[in-house]
Design a protein around this motif. Structure first.
Motif, PDB file in Angstrom:
ATOM      1  N   PHE B 147       0.844  -1.203   0.000  1.00 16.81           N
ATOM      2  CA  PHE B 147       0.000   0.000   0.000  1.00 16.81           C
ATOM      3  C   PHE B 147       0.875   1.248   0.000  1.00 16.81           C
ATOM      4  O   PHE B 147       0.674   2.176  -0.783  1.00 16.81           O
ATOM      5  N   ARG B 151       1.318   4.070  -2.938  1.00 19.65           N
ATOM      6  CA  ARG B 151       1.033   5.473  -2.622  1.00 19.65           C
ATOM      7  C   ARG B 151       2.201   6.356  -3.050  1.00 19.65           C
ATOM      8  O   ARG B 151       2.002   7.413  -3.668  1.00 19.65           O
ATOM      9  N   ILE B 156       1.491  10.372  -3.795  1.00 19.88           N
ATOM     10  CA  ILE B 156       0.496  10.879  -2.828  1.00 19.88           C
ATOM     11  C   ILE B 156       1.123  10.915  -1.432  1.00 19.88           C
ATOM     12  O   ILE B 156       1.738   9.946  -0.991  1.00 19.88           O
ATOM     13  N   GLU B 157       0.944  12.064  -0.770  1.00 17.06           N
ATOM     14  CA  GLU B 157       1.545  12.254   0.562  1.00 17.06           C
ATOM     15  C   GLU B 157       0.874  11.366   1.610  1.00 17.06           C
ATOM     16  O   GLU B 157      -0.329  11.080   1.520  1.00 17.06           O
ATOM     17  N   ASN B 160      -2.440  12.269   3.424  1.00 13.38           N
ATOM     18  CA  ASN B 160      -3.733  12.086   2.756  1.00 13.38           C
ATOM     19  C   ASN B 160      -4.379  10.724   3.032  1.00 13.38           C
ATOM     20  O   ASN B 160      -5.446  10.437   2.522  1.00 13.38           O
ATOM     21  N   VAL B 161      -3.686   9.911   3.836  1.00 11.58           N
ATOM     22  CA  VAL B 161      -4.240   8.583   4.161  1.00 11.58           C
ATOM     23  C   VAL B 161      -5.381   8.737   5.173  1.00 11.58           C
ATOM     24  O   VAL B 161      -5.216   9.364   6.216  1.00 11.58           O
ATOM     25  N   VAL B 162      -6.534   8.178   4.840  1.00 17.09           N
ATOM     26  CA  VAL B 162      -7.668   8.174   5.774  1.00 17.09           C
ATOM     27  C   VAL B 162      -7.726   6.794   6.424  1.00 17.09           C
ATOM     28  O   VAL B 162      -7.762   5.778   5.740  1.00 17.09           O
ATOM     29  N   ASN B 163      -7.701   6.793   7.762  1.00 20.66           N
ATOM     30  CA  ASN B 163      -7.750   5.550   8.527  1.00 20.66           C
ATOM     31  C   ASN B 163      -9.208   5.202   8.828  1.00 20.66           C
ATOM     32  O   ASN B 163      -9.857   5.873   9.612  1.00 20.66           O
ATOM     33  N   PHE B 164      -9.717   4.175   8.191  1.00 21.05           N
ATOM     34  CA  PHE B 164     -11.131   3.807   8.344  1.00 21.05           C
ATOM     35  C   PHE B 164     -11.381   2.950   9.577  1.00 21.05           C
ATOM     36  O   PHE B 164     -12.494   2.895  10.067  1.00 21.05           O
ATOM     37  N   ILE B 165     -10.366   2.263  10.030  1.00 21.86           N
ATOM     38  CA  ILE B 165     -10.549   1.395  11.199  1.00 21.86           C
ATOM     39  C   ILE B 165     -10.685   2.249  12.464  1.00 21.86           C
ATOM     40  O   ILE B 165     -11.526   2.000  13.315  1.00 21.86           O
TER      41      ILE B 165
END
Lengths: 169, 169
Positions: B147, B151, B156-157, B160-165
């Motif tokens: 992953f 990225r 992509i920085e 900008n990662v969105v943590n869904f957990i």
């Protein structure tokens, strides 16, 4: 001549080894949960964004070359359970009709983790690259046995078991 | 006399081996999801029942002897995110104040699965035995690396990662 041929052959073999085997789509089926999604365009990922998607279970059919995604996404402030279908193209990439057109590619899949790449083109023609990682809900046999044993010790019938993973609402 | 003593000692050793080591409460911390809950009293588990609980993350503190449960439960038809605290008693069982009084016991915990036993006594004095199994969300390092690599390839920085957990709402 022979040396040139062997050298070309060797290069081909090395190149083939470098290419990762294409992931089996069959491995996609199961209970998955979204872990991370990343994009330059955070508009698509914000709380009410169309790609704030909580994956539940994709179901894949290798013969038909389809993947059925079941997921939760926000729609006008409310959570909606959606069913989205992907159709496999000749290049192995899935064409998916969701919030415009998508080219969805499985980059890595194992028994526990899925990494996927998606290019979305929305109805305004804007292109967004998204990368997602998802984790599989694996239930260890040993733990299941402990649960079953305890249930039997307490004299509770199997029909009283509520499955929260399948009915996850 | 010696034979009797040895025989008693042997019995004690065997009995000790049969008793499973007490699960470490520290292993409880992490991201868990409800898989199954079972009870004779299905009223407590139906769609709007108080034990239709979707566990998110318990946080345990071995020194304080507490467990903080964070979970979703229905309240008058709506999902509510709740924080419930358990306090460890001398016998290793947690006293938990939720929908009456509870005696919550960890029966089995590993890196991937948790089996727990709970006795609830509601405000009417009704006693309900519940057994639950929960699965831990484990994210494999190899998949995370894929992953991250993808990225970076796409420029992509990390921010900008969105943590869904963690933000699972």
């Amino acid at each position: 001549m022979k040396v040139v041929f062997l050298s070309v052959l060797l290069e081909m073999v090395c190149a083939a080894q470098e290419v990762e085997a294409q992931p089996s789509v069959a491995e996609l089926s199961g209970q998955w949960r979204t872990v991370y999604i990343v994009s330059i365009n955070l508009e698509k990922l914000k709380s009410n964004g169309p790609f704030r998607v909580y994956l539940k279970k994709p179901l894949s059919d290798d013969e038909l070359g389809t993947v059925d995604f079941y997921l939760y996404a926000r729609c006008k402030g409310n959570w909606e359970y959606k069913h989205i279908m992907g159709v496999k193209q000749d290049d192995g990439i899935f064409a998916v009709d969701y919030e415009g057109e998508n080219a969805f590619e499985v980059v890595h899949v194992s028994k526990t983790i899925l990494v996927a790449h998606n290019i979305n083109v929305d109805k305004h023609g804007q292109q967004t690259v998204l990368i997602g990682s998802f984790v599989k809900v694996n239930i260890e046999e040993e733990g299941l046995q402990k649960f079953k044993q305890l249930r039997q010790e307490k004299g509770i019938e199997e029909e009283n078991v509520v499955n929260f993973i399948e009915t996850d609402d």
